[in-house]
Design a protein around this motif. Structure first.
Motif, PDB file in Angstrom:
ATOM      1  N   VAL A 137       0.860  -1.180   0.000  1.00  0.00           N
ATOM      2  CA  VAL A 137       0.000   0.000   0.000  1.00  0.00           C
ATOM      3  C   VAL A 137       0.901   1.237   0.000  1.00  0.00           C
ATOM      4  O   VAL A 137       1.722   1.426   0.897  1.00  0.00           O
ATOM      5  N   PHE A 138       0.731   2.085  -1.022  1.00  0.00           N
ATOM      6  CA  PHE A 138       1.479   3.329  -1.132  1.00  0.00           C
ATOM      7  C   PHE A 138       0.551   4.461  -0.706  1.00  0.00           C
ATOM      8  O   PHE A 138      -0.410   4.784  -1.409  1.00  0.00           O
ATOM      9  N   ALA A 139       0.809   5.048   0.454  1.00  0.00           N
ATOM     10  CA  ALA A 139      -0.107   6.023   1.050  1.00  0.00           C
ATOM     11  C   ALA A 139       0.615   7.336   1.320  1.00  0.00           C
ATOM     12  O   ALA A 139       1.841   7.385   1.481  1.00  0.00           O
ATOM     13  N   GLU A 140      -0.161   8.415   1.395  1.00  0.00           N
ATOM     14  CA  GLU A 140       0.405   9.721   1.725  1.00  0.00           C
ATOM     15  C   GLU A 140       0.949   9.700   3.155  1.00  0.00           C
ATOM     16  O   GLU A 140       0.335   9.130   4.059  1.00  0.00           O
ATOM     17  N   ASP A 141       2.091  10.350   3.345  1.00  0.00           N
ATOM     18  CA  ASP A 141       2.693  10.380   4.678  1.00  0.00           C
ATOM     19  C   ASP A 141       2.369  11.661   5.440  1.00  0.00           C
ATOM     20  O   ASP A 141       2.843  11.860   6.562  1.00  0.00           O
ATOM     21  N   GLY A 142       1.569  12.559   4.835  1.00  0.00           N
ATOM     22  CA  GLY A 142       1.199  13.805   5.486  1.00  0.00           C
ATOM     23  C   GLY A 142       2.218  14.908   5.338  1.00  0.00           C
ATOM     24  O   GLY A 142       2.006  16.022   5.827  1.00  0.00           O
TER      25      GLY A 142
END
Length: 250
Positions: A195-200
């Motif tokens: 899962v490639f997700a935004e890190d903020g």
């Protein structure tokens, strides 16, 4: 950290990968680069063979046949004959995810890619699978330029003994998620979900959820003769490092 039970990784296929400008593979490591790679383990370790005796015998026979093919591949090298054999053999293999309710080994891997959007990191993995796995000393058979939904492939481990580990791929571009499931004859029954997700902070957090069991008595033999769990950690450490070192702006 990993949870105590394996997750069922299912969901619809959502079309083609995003049309992004994605850099190609680069050579050489980024000296001193830190992708904050880490992992946590849970569940049942070491993995034990699962399934009834007949199923374990079937899986073990396929594992042996695929190991012989891997040895032949190392002697023959690249070529249409090897890739052709791989395609024919893969066509007959079915997915072998973890058996629900059986003891399952779980690992959660995490890393970061600063200043890179999740869609870009996902697209790179999909478009450059050979470079991603070669970073860990793994060759993709048959040779493939990019992953497609439903693809069946061998991951060739050139160690002793050499191994052809069959997998199938499912893509969720809308969720920037990639699923890998083992096929019949893989030494392990398992799934890996990336899962490639935004890190903020304008970058990407890579989360990899791994769940696996033994597929046959060969698993127990391998645990005695080698250290396949540490090898798995080394493979995924190298994959995460490659994504970071290739994609992070220099």
């Amino acid at each position: 950290m990993a949870s105590s039970t394996a997750e069922p990784y299912r969901g619809p296929s959502l079309g083609r990968p995003p049309a992004l400008s994605v850099p190609g593979p680069r050579s050489g490591p980024r000296t001193g680069a830190d992708n904050q790679f880490d992992f946590g383990v849970g569940g049942a370790f070491p993995p034990r063979p699962t399934g009834n005796l007949m199923e374990q015998v079937r899986q073990g026979a396929l594992t042996a046949a695929q190991s012989e093919a891997a040895a032949a591949s190392r002697l023959m090298g690249d070529g249409a004959a090897v890739d052709g054999y791989a395609r024919i053999h893969l066509d007959h293999l079915k997915p072998s995810p973890p058996i629900p309710g059986a003891p399952t080994s779980l690992t959660d891997y995490t890393s970061s890619i600063p200043d890179v959007a999740p869609a870009q990191a996902y697209a790179y993995f999909v478009r450059h699978p050979s470079a991603v796995f070669e970073a860990a000393g793994i060759r993709v058979r048959p040779a493939t330029a990019a992953l497609v939904d439903g693809a069946k492939l061998f991951l060739e481990e050139k160690g002793f003994p050499p191994v052809w580990a069959p997998i199938t791929v499912r893509l969720e571009p809308g969720a920037n998620t990639l699923h890998i499931t083992t096929l019949d004859g893989h030494p392990l029954r398992g799934t890996n979900r990336f899962v490639f997700a935004e890190d903020g902070a304008g970058g990407t957090q890579v989360r990899q959820y791994s769940a696996f069991q033994g597929s046959s008595p060969a698993t127990s033999v391998g645990m005695t003769l080698m250290d396949p769990i540490e090898r798995q950690h080394d493979i995924w450490r190298a994959v995460h490092a490659h994504l970071h070192d290739t994609l992070r702006p220099r």
